[in-house]
Motif scaffolding. Structure first.
Motif, short mmCIF file in Angstrom:
data_model
loop_
_atom_site.label_atom_id
_atom_site.label_comp_id
_atom_site.label_asym_id
_atom_site.label_seq_id
_atom_site.Cartn_x
_atom_site.Cartn_y
_atom_site.Cartn_z
N MET A 1 13.15 14.23 11.21
CA MET A 1 11.72 14.05 11.33
C MET A 1 11.39 12.56 11.16
O MET A 1 11.74 11.94 10.17
CB MET A 1 11.03 14.89 10.25
N SER A 2 10.74 11.99 12.15
CA SER A 2 10.42 10.58 12.09
C SER A 2 9.05 10.37 11.45
O SER A 2 8.19 11.25 11.47
CB SER A 2 10.44 9.96 13.49
N THR A 3 8.88 9.21 10.86
CA THR A 3 7.61 8.89 10.23
C THR A 3 6.82 7.95 11.12
O THR A 3 7.40 7.21 11.92
CB THR A 3 7.81 8.23 8.85
N THR A 4 5.53 7.95 10.96
CA THR A 4 4.67 7.06 11.72
C THR A 4 4.41 5.79 10.92
O THR A 4 4.70 5.74 9.71
CB THR A 4 3.32 7.73 12.02
N LEU A 5 3.87 4.81 11.58
CA LEU A 5 3.50 3.57 10.90
C LEU A 5 2.50 3.87 9.78
O LEU A 5 2.59 3.33 8.68
CB LEU A 5 2.91 2.58 11.89
N ALA A 6 1.56 4.79 10.05
CA ALA A 6 0.57 5.17 9.03
C ALA A 6 1.25 5.80 7.82
O ALA A 6 0.85 5.52 6.68
CB ALA A 6 -0.45 6.12 9.63
N ASP A 7 2.26 6.64 8.04
CA ASP A 7 2.99 7.26 6.93
C ASP A 7 3.70 6.20 6.10
O ASP A 7 3.66 6.23 4.86
CB ASP A 7 4.04 8.26 7.44
N ASP A 8 4.35 5.27 6.78
CA ASP A 8 5.07 4.20 6.07
C ASP A 8 4.09 3.32 5.28
O ASP A 8 4.39 2.93 4.15
CB ASP A 8 5.86 3.34 7.06
N PHE A 9 2.94 3.04 5.88
CA PHE A 9 1.95 2.21 5.19
C PHE A 9 1.42 2.94 3.96
O PHE A 9 1.27 2.35 2.89
CB PHE A 9 0.79 1.86 6.13
N ARG A 10 1.16 4.24 4.08
CA ARG A 10 0.68 5.03 2.96
C ARG A 10 1.70 5.03 1.82
O ARG A 10 1.35 4.87 0.66
CB ARG A 10 0.39 6.46 3.41
N LYS A 11 2.98 5.16 2.15
CA LYS A 11 4.03 5.12 1.13
C LYS A 11 4.05 3.76 0.43
O LYS A 11 4.22 3.67 -0.78
CB LYS A 11 5.39 5.42 1.74
N ALA A 12 3.89 2.69 1.21
CA ALA A 12 3.86 1.34 0.63
C ALA A 12 2.64 1.17 -0.28
O ALA A 12 2.73 0.55 -1.34
CB ALA A 12 3.84 0.29 1.74
N LEU A 13 1.51 1.73 0.13
CA LEU A 13 0.30 1.66 -0.68
C LEU A 13 0.50 2.42 -1.99
O LEU A 13 0.17 1.91 -3.07
CB LEU A 13 -0.89 2.23 0.09
N ILE A 14 1.06 3.60 -1.92
CA ILE A 14 1.32 4.40 -3.13
C ILE A 14 2.25 3.64 -4.07
O ILE A 14 2.00 3.57 -5.28
CB ILE A 14 1.92 5.77 -2.75
N HIS A 15 3.30 3.05 -3.53
CA HIS A 15 4.23 2.27 -4.35
C HIS A 15 3.51 1.08 -5.00
O HIS A 15 3.70 0.82 -6.20
CB HIS A 15 5.41 1.79 -3.51
N ALA A 16 2.71 0.38 -4.22
CA ALA A 16 2.00 -0.79 -4.75
C ALA A 16 1.03 -0.41 -5.85
O ALA A 16 0.84 -1.16 -6.81
CB ALA A 16 1.26 -1.50 -3.62
N LEU A 17 0.43 0.77 -5.73
CA LEU A 17 -0.54 1.20 -6.74
C LEU A 17 0.13 1.64 -8.03
O LEU A 17 -0.55 1.89 -9.03
CB LEU A 17 -1.44 2.31 -6.18
N LYS A 18 1.44 1.68 -8.05
CA LYS A 18 2.17 1.90 -9.29
C LYS A 18 2.36 0.57 -10.03
O LYS A 18 2.61 0.55 -11.23
CB LYS A 18 3.54 2.53 -9.01
#
Length: 70
Positions: free
Chosen positions: A1-18
């Motif tokens: 299952m491939s991820t979209t740019l939006a999915d990758d950005f959301r993951k980066a945002l979640i990580h940054a908010l930690k």
């Protein structure tokens, strides 16, 4: 299952908010805290314009490292 740019950005945002608070990212970007929370939860789709404002504050780039012609 491939991820979209939006999915990758959301993951980066979640990580940054930690690492940074929602308040800090909001202050740096001018994006409302509640909107940042909705993006992180996947409750709202982020626009390219807003993503480009958030990206530097969370340490990511929206530009590909290289462009591969088809």
């Amino acid at each position: 299952m491939s991820t979209t740019l939006a999915d990758d950005f959301r993951k980066a945002l979640i990580h940054a908010l930690k690492v940074k608070s929602v308040y800090q990212v909001s202050k740096e970007t001018g994006v409302d805290q509640s909107l940042l929370g909705r993006y992180a939860k996947g409750e709202q789709t982020i626009t390219l314009e807003t993503a480009s404002r958030i990206a530097p504050a969370i340490g990511v780039s929206l530009l590909p490292e290289k462009i591969i012609p088809k």
